[in-house]
Every structure is written in structure tokens, then in C-alpha cells.
Design a protein around this motif. Sequence first.
Motif, PDB file in Angstrom:
ATOM      1  N   GLY A 164      -9.109  -5.547  -5.444  1.00  0.00           N
ATOM      2  CA  GLY A 164     -10.385  -6.229  -5.623  1.00  0.00           C
ATOM      3  C   GLY A 164     -11.280  -5.609  -6.667  1.00  0.00           C
ATOM      4  N   GLY A 165     -10.790  -4.556  -7.360  1.00  0.00           N
ATOM      5  CA  GLY A 165     -11.622  -3.910  -8.359  1.00  0.00           C
ATOM      6  C   GLY A 165     -11.893  -4.767  -9.574  1.00  0.00           C
ATOM      7  N   ASN A 166     -10.913  -5.569  -9.970  1.00  0.00           N
ATOM      8  CA  ASN A 166     -11.063  -6.412 -11.160  1.00  0.00           C
ATOM      9  C   ASN A 166     -10.616  -7.835 -10.899  1.00  0.00           C
ATOM     10  OD1 ASN A 166     -11.534  -6.682 -14.131  1.00  0.00           O
ATOM     11  ND2 ASN A 166      -9.345  -7.144 -14.127  1.00  0.00           N
ATOM     12  N   LYS A 167      -9.701  -8.012  -9.962  1.00  0.00           N
ATOM     13  CA  LYS A 167      -9.125  -9.325  -9.665  1.00  0.00           C
ATOM     14  C   LYS A 167      -9.367  -9.651  -8.198  1.00  0.00           C
ATOM     15  CE  LYS A 167      -4.676 -11.706 -10.244  1.00  0.00           C
ATOM     16  NZ  LYS A 167      -3.278 -11.505 -10.730  1.00  0.00           N
TER      17      LYS A 167
ATOM     18  N   SER B  24     -15.990   0.103  -1.438  1.00  0.00           N
ATOM     19  CA  SER B  24     -16.108  -0.275  -0.039  1.00  0.00           C
ATOM     20  C   SER B  24     -15.835  -1.760   0.125  1.00  0.00           C
ATOM     21  CB  SER B  24     -17.504   0.061   0.499  1.00  0.00           C
ATOM     22  OG  SER B  24     -18.500  -0.611  -0.258  1.00  0.00           O
ATOM     23  N   GLY B  25     -15.512  -2.143   1.359  1.00  0.00           N
ATOM     24  CA  GLY B  25     -15.221  -3.543   1.639  1.00  0.00           C
ATOM     25  C   GLY B  25     -14.657  -3.703   3.027  1.00  0.00           C
ATOM     26  N   GLU B  26     -13.726  -4.648   3.190  1.00  0.00           N
ATOM     27  CA  GLU B  26     -13.182  -5.005   4.497  1.00  0.00           C
ATOM     28  C   GLU B  26     -11.674  -4.759   4.522  1.00  0.00           C
ATOM     29  OE1 GLU B  26     -15.653  -7.238   6.388  1.00  0.00           O
ATOM     30  OE2 GLU B  26     -14.328  -8.531   7.558  1.00  0.00           O
ATOM     31  N   GLU B  27     -11.184  -4.293   5.665  1.00  0.00           N
ATOM     32  CA  GLU B  27      -9.739  -4.087   5.818  1.00  0.00           C
ATOM     33  C   GLU B  27      -9.067  -5.389   6.235  1.00  0.00           C
ATOM     34  OE1 GLU B  27      -6.603  -1.320   8.347  1.00  0.00           O
ATOM     35  OE2 GLU B  27      -8.220  -2.420   9.358  1.00  0.00           O
ATOM     36  N   TYR B  28      -7.966  -5.692   5.580  1.00  0.00           N
ATOM     37  CA  TYR B  28      -7.082  -6.794   5.964  1.00  0.00           C
ATOM     38  C   TYR B  28      -5.695  -6.211   6.216  1.00  0.00           C
ATOM     39  CZ  TYR B  28     -10.307 -10.537   4.504  1.00  0.00           C
ATOM     40  OH  TYR B  28     -11.373 -11.404   4.382  1.00  0.00           O
ATOM     41  N   THR B  29      -4.856  -6.972   6.905  1.00  0.00           N
ATOM     42  CA  THR B  29      -3.423  -6.698   6.876  1.00  0.00           C
ATOM     43  C   THR B  29      -2.766  -7.877   6.184  1.00  0.00           C
ATOM     44  OG1 THR B  29      -3.037  -7.705   9.065  1.00  0.00           O
ATOM     45  CG2 THR B  29      -3.464  -5.325   8.982  1.00  0.00           C
ATOM     46  N   ASP B  30      -1.721  -7.597   5.420  1.00  0.00           N
ATOM     47  CA  ASP B  30      -1.089  -8.643   4.628  1.00  0.00           C
ATOM     48  C   ASP B  30       0.325  -8.222   4.254  1.00  0.00           C
ATOM     49  OD1 ASP B  30      -0.781 -11.008   3.155  1.00  0.00           O
ATOM     50  OD2 ASP B  30      -2.784 -10.847   2.273  1.00  0.00           O
ATOM     51  N   THR B  31       1.081  -9.180   3.732  1.00  0.00           N
ATOM     52  CA  THR B  31       2.407  -8.896   3.194  1.00  0.00           C
ATOM     53  C   THR B  31       2.248  -8.233   1.832  1.00  0.00           C
ATOM     54  OG1 THR B  31       3.379 -10.782   4.347  1.00  0.00           O
ATOM     55  CG2 THR B  31       4.594  -9.913   2.455  1.00  0.00           C
ATOM     56  N   VAL B  32       2.946  -7.126   1.617  1.00  0.00           N
ATOM     57  CA  VAL B  32       2.898  -6.411   0.342  1.00  0.00           C
ATOM     58  C   VAL B  32       4.299  -6.360  -0.244  1.00  0.00           C
ATOM     59  CG1 VAL B  32       2.504  -4.173  -0.755  1.00  0.00           C
ATOM     60  CG2 VAL B  32       0.860  -5.048   0.917  1.00  0.00           C
ATOM     61  N   THR B  33       4.429  -6.833  -1.482  1.00  0.00           N
ATOM     62  CA  THR B  33       5.721  -6.870  -2.166  1.00  0.00           C
ATOM     63  C   THR B  33       5.741  -5.835  -3.275  1.00  0.00           C
ATOM     64  OG1 THR B  33       5.975  -9.238  -1.696  1.00  0.00           O
ATOM     65  CG2 THR B  33       7.326  -8.313  -3.483  1.00  0.00           C
ATOM     66  N   LEU B  34       6.672  -4.876  -3.167  1.00  0.00           N
ATOM     67  CA  LEU B  34       6.845  -3.875  -4.217  1.00  0.00           C
ATOM     68  C   LEU B  34       7.863  -4.349  -5.245  1.00  0.00           C
ATOM     69  CD1 LEU B  34       6.823  -0.596  -2.087  1.00  0.00           C
ATOM     70  CD2 LEU B  34       4.904  -1.897  -3.030  1.00  0.00           C
ATOM     71  N   ASN B  35       8.968  -4.899  -4.767  1.00  0.00           N
ATOM     72  CA  ASN B  35       9.944  -5.588  -5.609  1.00  0.00           C
ATOM     73  C   ASN B  35      10.762  -6.492  -4.700  1.00  0.00           C
ATOM     74  OD1 ASN B  35      11.969  -3.996  -4.393  1.00  0.00           O
ATOM     75  ND2 ASN B  35      11.853  -2.455  -5.996  1.00  0.00           N
ATOM     76  N   SER B  36      11.778  -7.123  -5.231  1.00  0.00           N
ATOM     77  CA  SER B  36      12.536  -8.093  -4.437  1.00  0.00           C
ATOM     78  C   SER B  36      13.225  -7.454  -3.239  1.00  0.00           C
ATOM     79  CB  SER B  36      13.569  -8.800  -5.317  1.00  0.00           C
ATOM     80  OG  SER B  36      14.457  -7.861  -5.902  1.00  0.00           O
TER      81      SER B  36
ATOM     82  N   GLY C  28      -7.253  -2.466   1.781  1.00  0.00           N
ATOM     83  CA  GLY C  28      -8.692  -2.647   1.650  1.00  0.00           C
ATOM     84  C   GLY C  28      -8.972  -3.740   0.639  1.00  0.00           C
ATOM     85  N   VAL C  29      -9.892  -4.610   0.959  1.00  0.00           N
ATOM     86  CA  VAL C  29     -10.332  -5.641   0.013  1.00  0.00           C
ATOM     87  C   VAL C  29     -11.764  -5.293  -0.381  1.00  0.00           C
ATOM     88  CG1 VAL C  29     -10.798  -8.089  -0.348  1.00  0.00           C
ATOM     89  CG2 VAL C  29      -8.807  -7.375   0.994  1.00  0.00           C
ATOM     90  N   ALA C  30     -11.920  -4.884  -1.618  1.00  0.00           N
ATOM     91  CA  ALA C  30     -13.191  -4.336  -2.064  1.00  0.00           C
ATOM     92  C   ALA C  30     -14.234  -5.419  -2.285  1.00  0.00           C
ATOM     93  CB  ALA C  30     -12.991  -3.538  -3.348  1.00  0.00           C
ATOM     94  N   SER C  31     -15.440  -5.165  -1.817  1.00  0.00           N
ATOM     95  CA  SER C  31     -16.583  -6.027  -2.124  1.00  0.00           C
ATOM     96  C   SER C  31     -17.543  -5.335  -3.076  1.00  0.00           C
ATOM     97  CB  SER C  31     -17.318  -6.419  -0.839  1.00  0.00           C
ATOM     98  OG  SER C  31     -17.745  -5.269  -0.133  1.00  0.00           O
ATOM     99  N   LYS C  32     -17.389  -4.009  -3.205  1.00  0.00           N
ATOM    100  CA  LYS C  32     -18.250  -3.229  -4.087  1.00  0.00           C
ATOM    101  C   LYS C  32     -17.410  -2.123  -4.716  1.00  0.00           C
ATOM    102  CE  LYS C  32     -22.288  -2.305  -2.507  1.00  0.00           C
ATOM    103  NZ  LYS C  32     -23.389  -1.692  -1.713  1.00  0.00           N
ATOM    104  N   THR C  33     -17.336  -2.118  -6.041  1.00  0.00           N
ATOM    105  CA  THR C  33     -16.553  -1.095  -6.748  1.00  0.00           C
ATOM    106  C   THR C  33     -17.318  -0.618  -7.971  1.00  0.00           C
ATOM    107  OG1 THR C  33     -15.411  -2.630  -8.243  1.00  0.00           O
ATOM    108  CG2 THR C  33     -14.393  -2.246  -6.098  1.00  0.00           C
ATOM    109  N   SER C  34     -16.887   0.527  -8.483  1.00  0.00           N
ATOM    110  CA  SER C  34     -17.394   0.994  -9.770  1.00  0.00           C
ATOM    111  C   SER C  34     -16.311   1.832 -10.426  1.00  0.00           C
ATOM    112  CB  SER C  34     -18.668   1.831  -9.591  1.00  0.00           C
ATOM    113  OG  SER C  34     -18.380   3.016  -8.863  1.00  0.00           O
ATOM    114  N   GLY C  35     -16.287   1.808 -11.744  1.00  0.00           N
ATOM    115  CA  GLY C  35     -15.431   2.721 -12.484  1.00  0.00           C
ATOM    116  C   GLY C  35     -13.958   2.424 -12.465  1.00  0.00           C
ATOM    117  N   MET C  36     -13.538   1.152 -12.274  1.00  0.00           N
ATOM    118  CA  MET C  36     -12.112   0.877 -12.258  1.00  0.00           C
ATOM    119  C   MET C  36     -11.556   0.515 -13.633  1.00  0.00           C
ATOM    120  SD  MET C  36     -11.016   1.777  -9.511  1.00  0.00           S
ATOM    121  CE  MET C  36      -9.328   1.341  -9.882  1.00  0.00           C
ATOM    122  N   GLY C  37     -12.420   0.287 -14.619  1.00  0.00           N
ATOM    123  CA  GLY C  37     -11.962   0.119 -15.986  1.00  0.00           C
ATOM    124  C   GLY C  37     -10.906  -0.946 -16.182  1.00  0.00           C
ATOM    125  N   GLY C  38     -11.036  -2.091 -15.524  1.00  0.00           N
ATOM    126  CA  GLY C  38     -10.091  -3.177 -15.722  1.00  0.00           C
ATOM    127  C   GLY C  38      -8.905  -3.153 -14.774  1.00  0.00           C
ATOM    128  N   LEU C  39      -8.796  -2.127 -13.935  1.00  0.00           N
ATOM    129  CA  LEU C  39      -7.722  -2.083 -12.953  1.00  0.00           C
ATOM    130  C   LEU C  39      -8.164  -2.784 -11.668  1.00  0.00           C
ATOM    131  CD1 LEU C  39      -6.468   1.581 -13.412  1.00  0.00           C
ATOM    132  CD2 LEU C  39      -5.437  -0.512 -14.298  1.00  0.00           C
TER     133      LEU C  39
END
Length: 389
Positions: A107-110, A136-148, A158-169
Motif C-alpha cells: 500500500g505504499g505506492n499501489k 500504519s494501517g489494517e491487517e488483512y489475511t490473503d493469498t500471497v503468490t511468490l511464484n507458480s 499489512g495494508v497501509a493507510s499512512k506511509t512515508s519514505g517508500m520512494g515509489g515502492l
Amino acid sequence: MVPSRLLSSLLALPVLAFFSLSASALPRPRTASSTAALKLAVRINSYGIKNIAAADRARIQVLQAGGSASVNATNTVTTYTASIGVGSPATYYTLLVDTGSSNTWIGGNKAYTQTTASRDTLNKFKVPYADGSSVSGEEYTDTVTLNSDLVIENQSIGVASKTSGMGGLDGIFGLGPADLTQGIVDDAYEVATVMDNLYTQKQISSEVLGVFFAPASSDDSSGELTFGSYDASKITGSINYVPITSAYPANTFWGINQSIRYGSTPILDETAGIVDTGTTLILIASDAFNLYQSATGATLDKTTGLLQISPDQYEQLSSLYFTIGGITYELTPNGQIWPRSLNSAIGGTTDNIYLVVSDSGDSSGSGLDFTNGYCFLERFYSVYDTTNS
């Protein structure tokens, strides 16, 4: 051992490995088969502060205080990132790889795209940065895909609602020990990390992570994470395992004991510190740094915060020797200098020679007397083994 000057062509690294003392799993044989790899990309920061020594020191000061400091991307010149899928179907996020923290968040940039696999736990999360800011933000649980081959169900993110300093990441991919998740999420003493869930969901048979970073000056400045084992094609020699140090606060991270000498001159007696992908430089205690500076004849460059030497001094530069678990690893003169092609990224002068060994800001005896960051890990393949406690 491969001389550092040859790494740009060979890209096979000497290897050191660590195990966590917090694992409860039964020992399993260490093998180099059945690997599942995740490619990394390297990004050279063209924004944010230029003094990487100051940024690294700020991070380590938080760690010395017993905190869990995530990485502030705008304060990091060289960052390794992974493309991680979240949701089903997956949306992919560019996350910074960090062994110095253990929570994964986005959630830092996208923005977070929810799917039928997403579940809001209603718990809040907060991760501190080394510079005093936080996400800071809210915790979710979800499916995470690293590769196939590696798909994790019900992963805490964590799903961020407030961030700083992520520089496009978009966020952080936390690969530190599970203890570092303590106190991050409300109403949860500790949360299962990505590595924890890969193991318990039988995606990998051993809780092992292999980390390969190509030297930044090589033709292939990229990297690879290998889950469940290590990539034998990336290493030379044998794997040398050492236990996590007993010294606090290094033992709450990927902490080890090591000594350092410059040529034949000891500069740091055996003491505790950490291996950390979230730190750029090699930081050593102030007393050791003063010995290193005196031995090299270097002067401090105020713009970059790094030691600077002349071409003549470079010709006289000796190797640094890191002794870990009775095994000595040689960092040649070439391995001690910042890649000159990247001098502009740190505000330096094009032809100057800067050293990557810097002052941690505290005298030895703090319980975290060194940090082997990117500039070390780009020369030595590292294996992090929790299962084989």
C-alpha cells in the motif's frame, strides 16, 4: 574462495549460513534439491538523502534499542525488490526485501486490490522506521503468490493507510525471524511470517532461505531468493553454518558472532552483530572504525559520509578478513570500495574512491557491534536456516 575482482564474471559466491535458535521443528537434512526461486531486481535510488552512512546509522540505532526497524526506501541507495502477488486472482506489488523486519505489508505506492480471498482482521498494525517515521494501517489475511510453485493461503499482510519514505515502492517483504513481528499487530502477540507459512503449509520441506545478490558493478546486478533450500550453482566451496548469537539485541535478528582484521591487524575482537539486507554498508563499532580509518589512511568525505582514499592508497589497500564460526571470509580491496559507476547516486564525485566500511556510531560492547549489509552480501551468498535449529 573466489577473489572479489572475478565476481563480475563468475557470479559464484563463497557462502555462509546461519540458523535460528527459536525453531521447534525436528532436524531435516540440508539439501540443494527441490528449490523454488524468486528473482529479484536491483534499483538504484535517484531521490531522497545522499548520505547513506547517516541513514544506515539511524537504522542501526533503532535496532540497538531493541526495535524492529523496517526500511525507509528513500534513505537507501541500492534496494533489492521482489514482485509479490496478493489476492486471487493476484495483483502484483513491488516490495523491498528486508531480513531486518518480519511483517509483510503493501500500500505504499499501489493501492490494495481486494478479492474473495481477502479478509479484514480488524486489527491495526504499525511498523517503525529508523528515521522516526512509520507506516500504519489494517491487517488483512490473503493469498500471497511468490511464484507458480509457491502460493500461501491466509497470510497476514499489512495494508497501509499512512506511509512515508517508500520512494515509489509498494511495501516491504519481511524475511526476518518471527520474533520481530511482536508488537506490530494489535491483539496478536506474534504473527506467522511468509517463511513460517511456507513451511507449515508444506510448500517447502525445510525452513531455509538462500539469498543471492550480484555485485552492483557486475553485468547482472540482480538477485534471487531460494525458498526451502539454496542454489548450489551460485556458490563455491562448502556451506558453513553458525548459530544465532546469544547477545542481545543482535539475537533478535539474524545475529552472529564475528571478528574482523585488516590485513594482519585485528580491528574488532569477536563480538555480536547482524547480517541485514536492509542496510547498504558494512557498519562497524566506532573504535574498530577508527582503527580501520587509520590503517587505510582514508579521510572522511562530508558529502557522502563515506571514507575516501586516493588511487595510490587504493593500491596499498589490504583485504578485510571476517572470521565467523572459525571460517575466515576475505573481502578484497575491490570489495571494500563503492562502485564508481554509482558515485553520482550518493552525491559523490565521479572519479573518487569511496570505502563501504562505515562507523556504526557506538563503541564496541553494545550487543550490535557490526552490520554486514548489502556491500557484504553482494560478495557472499547467505543461507538462513530456521528448521535446523
